[in-house]
Scaffold this motif. Structure first.
Motif, PDB file in Angstrom:
ATOM      1  N   GLU A   1     -40.006 -24.869   2.526  1.00  9.84           N
ATOM      2  CA  GLU A   1     -39.166 -25.357   3.626  1.00  9.84           C
ATOM      3  C   GLU A   1     -39.935 -26.304   4.540  1.00  9.84           C
ATOM      4  O   GLU A   1     -39.814 -26.258   5.767  1.00  9.84           O
ATOM      5  CB  GLU A   1     -38.592 -24.172   4.423  1.00  9.84           C
ATOM      6  CG  GLU A   1     -37.747 -23.236   3.574  1.00  9.84           C
ATOM      7  CD  GLU A   1     -37.290 -22.005   4.329  1.00  9.84           C
ATOM      8  OE1 GLU A   1     -37.721 -21.831   5.489  1.00  9.84           O
ATOM      9  OE2 GLU A   1     -36.500 -21.224   3.774  1.00  9.84           O
TER      10      GLU A   1
ATOM     11  N   THR B   1     -43.883 -17.828   4.075  1.00 12.95           N
ATOM     12  CA  THR B   1     -42.484 -18.076   3.727  1.00 12.95           C
ATOM     13  C   THR B   1     -41.937 -17.036   2.762  1.00 12.95           C
ATOM     14  O   THR B   1     -40.842 -16.509   2.942  1.00 12.95           O
ATOM     15  CB  THR B   1     -42.326 -19.480   3.110  1.00 12.95           C
ATOM     16  OG1 THR B   1     -42.835 -20.442   4.021  1.00 12.95           O
ATOM     17  CG2 THR B   1     -40.864 -19.774   2.810  1.00 12.95           C
ATOM     18  N   ARG B   2     -42.704 -16.738   1.719  1.00 16.65           N
ATOM     19  CA  ARG B   2     -42.225 -15.793   0.705  1.00 16.65           C
ATOM     20  C   ARG B   2     -43.197 -14.657   0.463  1.00 16.65           C
ATOM     21  O   ARG B   2     -42.829 -13.501   0.449  1.00 16.65           O
ATOM     22  CB  ARG B   2     -41.953 -16.539  -0.602  1.00 16.65           C
ATOM     23  CG  ARG B   2     -41.466 -15.642  -1.731  1.00 16.65           C
ATOM     24  CD  ARG B   2     -40.982 -16.463  -2.902  1.00 16.65           C
ATOM     25  NE  ARG B   2     -40.632 -15.637  -4.036  1.00 16.65           N
ATOM     26  CZ  ARG B   2     -40.132 -16.105  -5.179  1.00 16.65           C
ATOM     27  NH1 ARG B   2     -39.907 -17.399  -5.306  1.00 16.65           N
ATOM     28  NH2 ARG B   2     -39.846 -15.305  -6.183  1.00 16.65           N
TER      29      ARG B   2
ATOM     30  N   SER C   1     -40.108 -12.173   1.841  1.00 10.67           N
ATOM     31  CA  SER C   1     -39.892 -12.416   3.269  1.00 10.67           C
ATOM     32  C   SER C   1     -38.667 -13.284   3.528  1.00 10.67           C
ATOM     33  O   SER C   1     -38.231 -13.404   4.671  1.00 10.67           O
ATOM     34  CB  SER C   1     -41.124 -13.113   3.867  1.00 10.67           C
ATOM     35  OG  SER C   1     -42.293 -12.342   3.649  1.00 10.67           O
ATOM     36  N   ASN C   2     -38.119 -13.905   2.478  1.00  9.59           N
ATOM     37  CA  ASN C   2     -37.030 -14.869   2.678  1.00  9.59           C
ATOM     38  C   ASN C   2     -35.736 -14.462   1.981  1.00  9.59           C
ATOM     39  O   ASN C   2     -34.970 -15.305   1.528  1.00  9.59           O
ATOM     40  CB  ASN C   2     -37.464 -16.261   2.197  1.00  9.59           C
ATOM     41  CG  ASN C   2     -37.890 -16.267   0.741  1.00  9.59           C
ATOM     42  OD1 ASN C   2     -38.025 -15.219   0.119  1.00  9.59           O
ATOM     43  ND2 ASN C   2     -38.095 -17.455   0.187  1.00  9.59           N
ATOM     44  N   THR C   3     -35.482 -13.144   1.863  1.00  9.76           N
ATOM     45  CA  THR C   3     -34.234 -12.670   1.265  1.00  9.76           C
ATOM     46  C   THR C   3     -33.445 -11.836   2.270  1.00  9.76           C
ATOM     47  O   THR C   3     -33.998 -11.336   3.250  1.00  9.76           O
ATOM     48  CB  THR C   3     -34.500 -11.819   0.009  1.00  9.76           C
ATOM     49  OG1 THR C   3     -35.376 -10.720   0.354  1.00  9.76           O
ATOM     50  CG2 THR C   3     -35.148 -12.652  -1.087  1.00  9.76           C
TER      51      THR C   3
ATOM     52  N   GLU D   1     -39.242 -24.197  -1.680  1.00 10.06           N
ATOM     53  CA  GLU D   1     -38.977 -23.021  -0.853  1.00 10.06           C
ATOM     54  C   GLU D   1     -39.987 -22.854   0.286  1.00 10.06           C
ATOM     55  O   GLU D   1     -39.835 -21.963   1.122  1.00 10.06           O
ATOM     56  CB  GLU D   1     -38.940 -21.757  -1.709  1.00 10.06           C
ATOM     57  CG  GLU D   1     -40.234 -21.419  -2.405  1.00 10.06           C
ATOM     58  CD  GLU D   1     -40.087 -20.208  -3.321  1.00 10.06           C
ATOM     59  OE1 GLU D   1     -39.083 -19.493  -3.210  1.00 10.06           O
ATOM     60  OE2 GLU D   1     -40.974 -19.989  -4.148  1.00 10.06           O
TER      61      GLU D   1
END
Length: 383
Positions: free
Chosen positions: A203, A316-317, A113-115, A201
């Motif tokens: 965050e 987040t990921r 989800s975070n790329t 990560e």
């Protein structure tokens, strides 16, 4: 901007490297996994011991913009370039052996989800272009990896992973480990290790602040004195191995408790150990979303899962499969109090059955020497 400059730097080094001739029986290992279950470092140790006819060079840290030209010449001259992260080579005729650095539980690449889309496209092209042999342990591993980096099925070979060869025997005794990390002897000792994933990560500045203050669980009910007493009462000892970034947030030397010890990379580098070489001396593992637990299944010992930040991490990921509580082979806890309750009964038949199920599913190359299999597959490509 930094990433663009670094890519330009790599392109320049590749260009210069084309003027260096390849030499047979030369291996370079680009190790980006430090000493925390590094396939690269442990394969390096294996090659030095078992195959002295090969000249092997360990380059670390990798990637780096501060390598001397002598290192780049070694990279360019190697017939085999072994990587633990993104595939890399200079000459098209070099053989890239991709070992990766963990069984994919967490989403990455196109699944995360975070790329960014452009980065994912670039990475997929690099895997397609540079990876010649990807070490695998199972069909599930190949499916999960390919879902993230779009790699072709024919590149995989089921050799298992070098780090697993070093799990069941240790270069030091249990007694020595207790002495080194806790400064004592205890014939009744049960040793656990806590290894969370990289929580930066998430965050969340509040989580980093808690960790910086010594709350390594990042839990609301954290009380280090009470935790130490609970462990001491049961003759249990907990090794805490955090990500190096998290270790920099506080001084572990200022936190001294009889049954808690922080393991940092300095100890591992000083003694030429990888973390996995010490795990044979442990009785249980505690983690959250770190893929170390798939490897720990080789030992068939209890695993406890701390999921106090599961929702944040999933947002987040994300994880590649779930629901989390149904797929992890051990009890799930959400606080220090939950963890302490598990200490009196670390293992149950239902968790043993789950461990065996997941071990069979994630490792189809059991009871073999993984380094031997990898070496045979690697050298076969150039015969």
């Amino acid at each position: 901007m930094k990433s663009v400059l670094f890519r330009l730097y790599l392109q320049l080094m590749r260009l210069l490297g084309h003027f260096v001739a390849i030499k047979d029986k030369q291996v370079v290992i680009l190790n980006g996994a430090g000493r925390s279950g590094s396939n690269g470092y442990l394969f390096y140790k294996y090659l030095q011991e078992k195959h002295p006819e090969y000249q092997v060079t360990l380059v670390e840290p990798w990637p780096s913009s501060h390598l001397p030209w002598s290192s780049w010449k070694k990279i360019a001259a190697a017939k085999y370039v072994v990587t633990t992260h993104q595939p890399f080579k200079i000459h098209a005729s070099q053989v890239n052996v991709q070992l990766w650095h963990g069984f994919p539980l967490k989403r990455m690449g196109i699944m995360a989800s975070n790329t960014r889309h452009k980065d994912n496209q670039r990475n997929a092209k690099l895997w397609h272009k540079n990876a010649d042999l990807i070490a695998s342990s199972s069909d599930l591993y190949e499916t999960l990896m390919s879902s993230c980096v779009s790699v072709e099925a024919q590149k995989y070979q089921k050799t298992g992973f070098p780090r697993l060869d070093y799990l069941k025997t240790s270069p030091i005794t249990r007694k020595q480990l207790l002495q080194d990390l806790f400064g004592l002897a205890d014939d009744q000792a049960k040793i656990g290790i806590y290894m969370p994933t990289f929580r930066y990560e998430l965050e969340d500045d509040n989580i980093m602040k808690e960790i910086g203050q010594g709350n390594f669980f990042a839990s609301d009910d954290f009380e280090i004195e009470a935790l130490n007493e609970a462990l001491k009462k049961r003759h249990q000892y907990l090794i805490v191995k955090l990500h190096p970034y998290e270790m920099k947030l506080f001084s572990a030397s200022e936190i001294e408790y009889s049954n808690l010890a922080f393991l940092n990379n300095d100890y591992l580098f000083k003694n030429d150990h990888d973390l996995y070489e010490l795990l044979a001396n442990t009785d249980f593992l505690m983690t959250d979303f770190s893929s170390i637990y798939f490897d720990y299944l080789e030992l068939d010992r209890p695993i406890i899962f701390m999921a106090n930040h599961l929702q944040e991490y999933d947002k987040t990921r994300g994880l590649l499969f779930g629901p989390y509580k149904q797929v992890v082979p051990g009890p799930v806890v959400y606080s220090q109090a939950d963890f302490v309750k598990q200490l009196d009964e670390l293992d149950k038949p239902m968790y043993q059955e789950r461990r065996h199920y997941w071990h069979d599913l994630t490792n189809q190359v059991q009871n073999k020497n993984y380094c031997d299999l990898l070496f045979e597959a690697m050298t076969k490509l150039t015969r």
